[in-house]
Design an enzyme around this catalytic site. Sequence first.
Site, mmCIF file in Angstrom:
data_model
loop_
_atom_site.group_PDB
_atom_site.id
_atom_site.type_symbol
_atom_site.label_atom_id
_atom_site.label_comp_id
_atom_site.label_asym_id
_atom_site.label_seq_id
_atom_site.Cartn_x
_atom_site.Cartn_y
_atom_site.Cartn_z
ATOM 1 N N SER A 83 0.857 -1.193 0.024
ATOM 2 C CA SER A 83 -0.165 -0.073 0.077
ATOM 3 C C SER A 83 0.968 1.276 -0.103
ATOM 4 O O SER A 83 1.943 1.269 0.599
ATOM 5 C CB SER A 83 -0.809 -0.019 1.249
ATOM 6 O OG SER A 83 -0.069 0.055 2.322
ATOM 7 N N ASP A 84 0.235 2.361 -0.499
ATOM 8 C CA ASP A 84 0.769 3.552 -0.251
ATOM 9 C C ASP A 84 0.795 3.987 1.207
ATOM 10 O O ASP A 84 -0.367 3.373 1.727
ATOM 11 C CB ASP A 84 0.291 4.693 -1.197
ATOM 12 C CG ASP A 84 1.396 5.867 -1.564
ATOM 13 O OD1 ASP A 84 1.962 5.844 -0.639
ATOM 14 O OD2 ASP A 84 0.879 6.499 -2.424
ATOM 15 N N TRP A 85 1.376 4.924 1.634
ATOM 16 C CA TRP A 85 1.334 5.242 3.088
ATOM 17 C C TRP A 85 0.247 5.940 3.433
ATOM 18 O O TRP A 85 0.121 7.081 3.323
ATOM 19 C CB TRP A 85 2.783 6.081 3.634
ATOM 20 C CG TRP A 85 4.041 5.142 3.857
ATOM 21 C CD1 TRP A 85 4.724 5.660 4.713
ATOM 22 C CD2 TRP A 85 4.799 4.364 2.981
ATOM 23 N NE1 TRP A 85 5.915 4.849 4.560
ATOM 24 C CE2 TRP A 85 5.602 3.853 3.617
ATOM 25 C CE3 TRP A 85 4.096 3.410 1.989
ATOM 26 C CZ2 TRP A 85 6.640 2.931 3.223
ATOM 27 C CZ3 TRP A 85 4.976 2.611 1.489
ATOM 28 C CH2 TRP A 85 6.373 2.185 2.273
ATOM 29 N N GLY A 86 -0.794 5.090 4.163
ATOM 30 C CA GLY A 86 -2.134 5.666 4.412
ATOM 31 C C GLY A 86 -3.099 5.473 3.437
ATOM 32 O O GLY A 86 -4.187 5.951 3.691
ATOM 33 N N ALA A 87 -3.008 4.448 2.745
ATOM 34 C CA ALA A 87 -3.923 4.006 1.605
ATOM 35 C C ALA A 87 -4.682 2.955 2.016
ATOM 36 O O ALA A 87 -5.531 2.537 1.069
ATOM 37 C CB ALA A 87 -3.329 3.986 0.096
#
Length: 755
Positions: free
Chosen positions: A295-299
Amino acid sequence: MKTMSASLVATAVTMALCAVAPTGHAANAATTAANTSAQPWTDKAKTSAQRTELLLKAMTLDEKLLLVFGYASGDQLAQVDSAVIPGVNTKEVIATVIPGSAGYIPGIPRLGIPAQHQADASIGVRNPNLERTSLPSSLATAASWDPRVAEAGGRMIGLEARLSGFNVMLAGGVNLAREPQNGRNFEYTGEDPLLAAEMSAGLIRGVQSNHIVSTIKHYLINAQETGRNIVSAQVSVPALRMSDALAFELAIEKSSPGSVMCSYNRVNDVYACENAWLLNSTLKGDWGYKGYVMSDWGAVHSTVLAATAGLDQQSGFPFDKAPYFAKPLKEAVEDGSVPQSRVDDMARRILWALFDKGVMDHPVKARPIDFAAHAKVSQAAAEQSLVLLKNETSVLPLSAPKRVALIGSYADKAVLAGGGSASVTPIGGNAVPGLGPGGWLTQVWQPSSPMKALQQRMPSTQFSFDAGTDAGSAAKAAAAADVAIVFVHQWTAESLDASLTLEGNQNDIVSAAAKANPNTVVVVESGGAILMPWQPDVKAILAAFYPGAAGGEAIARILTGEVNPSGRLPITFPASTDQLVRRQIGGKSDGPPFTVRYTEGAAVGYKWFDLHGHKPLYAFGHGLSYTSFELGGLQSELPSKAKPQLTVKFSTRNAGSRDGESVGQVYIRAPQSARWEAPRRLVGFDKLKLKPGQTGTSAVQIDPRLLASFDETTGEWVIAPGTYEVQLGAGSDDIRATAQLSLTGRRFTSAQLRR
């Protein structure tokens, strides 16, 4: 669960081995044989898949779950209570993380699985605590139209990552520049699927040649920064498969990245990191992707939905609201909400990437870096990438003028870089500190002075510098010189979208200088396209984009003719915002969730301009040289059993008096019956370096997907029968030769192409 700390386990294993290990070559051989017997996955003679299955069988559920949950750098983790992540000592993780790094996944010493140390990003090792070498922006490197340039840059930044202690690099942005005002376009590789894929794949291959994992990102259609966490990108499946998804598909095939990073946004109302159509059906199913999805950071927004939809690793906690893939995932496995087989698949994909890319067999260790050599790599990339847009009366290259005035954009000190997670801390520090919003969005100016580089090459020329803040002062400086070189800049950054209009009074500065001096040259440092109301009034324009750690040297060498410019635009420069699909970015970052409907479908960039008959300011593929080239000899060879792909051949002759590099571009125009998104598509290109009078030949193989439309109902690519036109050009607006091509109808799947 209660576990022994990673450091204690590692110490215990080391002490045990030392206590029983014999000495000498025989001892080493004995130790290796013993390890291979006890841990058969260490046998390098086996395939990555075989080693993965052997290791997977030896793992407990808790160990598998360790692989699928990643942490951000210590700064964020310091705010997390250890109780939030049962079984893991947060303080110990903080102590193990490389300060300022992007992220971390603990290792499992019992099994020889190394910790994963993750570094941003596509342009270099981004860490506020580490000074490292910055490549030109990815968009700039894409302007080289040469995957070899991207691959050399990838080798360099991948080596710096390894020598800094990192074994996972979050590099490989391939999102199409669908929205010209997107603040992250500088991190990506242009508006065309083929060009974007070739250039991103080159970078990924280079990074992974260092036995580290590279990602490809951001999957999918992360086309704007405004509201990136709440926007739903609405676009049809066929349009996606023929545009943004095709760029990923081709790049993955050409580079085999260990990881794919899913994006923040929703795609057709479903978050990308829990979108089963994107992750399971398309990426892992149709494309047969073997690596893992991070995941992207916070996704991440869920546990069961994200896991079953195909997300393999939650990365960068605590950027997410909860540790979805920690305790909640274990509970979901225990109650049957997530099958054990799914967790096995998550771990399998991560382990396969670690084996296949060499992370398991080649431990990283921080060592000294040859920054001088690496600066040369960055400089060479910039010299291949700067685009000469205009050059009237051959004002360039400079021919030893007596007086030169440099105006604006700190050209006496530095060149600009893009902001956010791609921003690399320069060797020698930020040359112009204190600008921008601050924090991680502080503007970074690479300490490579165009003025100093020019002075070194033109010792008999008198140089002056004007800050370019006042139109009257700029005009006075320009009037006193034989040549005026005005530097303008557009700073773009992650989390911020950009206007195509230059900030402040920069347009007035250029106009004032041009009025005062007929020999005015403009150097543009930007994250993408800009509007140029002064374009008719200046003699020359050089698009430098963000030229990297040695950008000042590269600019000087181009301006003086020491290097012949060979860059070509990877994006279209519009004449006005009226020509864009959307004049303004939709939505608000702090507002309610919203939708952007990409009504252009697959007609991105030059295809939109072709479809609507817009004449851009500068067209996709445009770029000038200090020499001239003749293109011809256009031939097509139809697919056969021996050669299943269409091949287009052509010749290029350097008809000028200087060494130079030409980019031959092959487009194909389809009959209306093919129902393409736009009249034509780029299907191939080749960059050749030629001496005066020399002729080179090129043969480019055309991927059949570039000739087809996507049929959503059958999942097939469809080439319509009919007569097509092959076009050979020096730019999308500069076609030099055409030929007719008759194609028979054909249906095929992506899987069939891989056989």
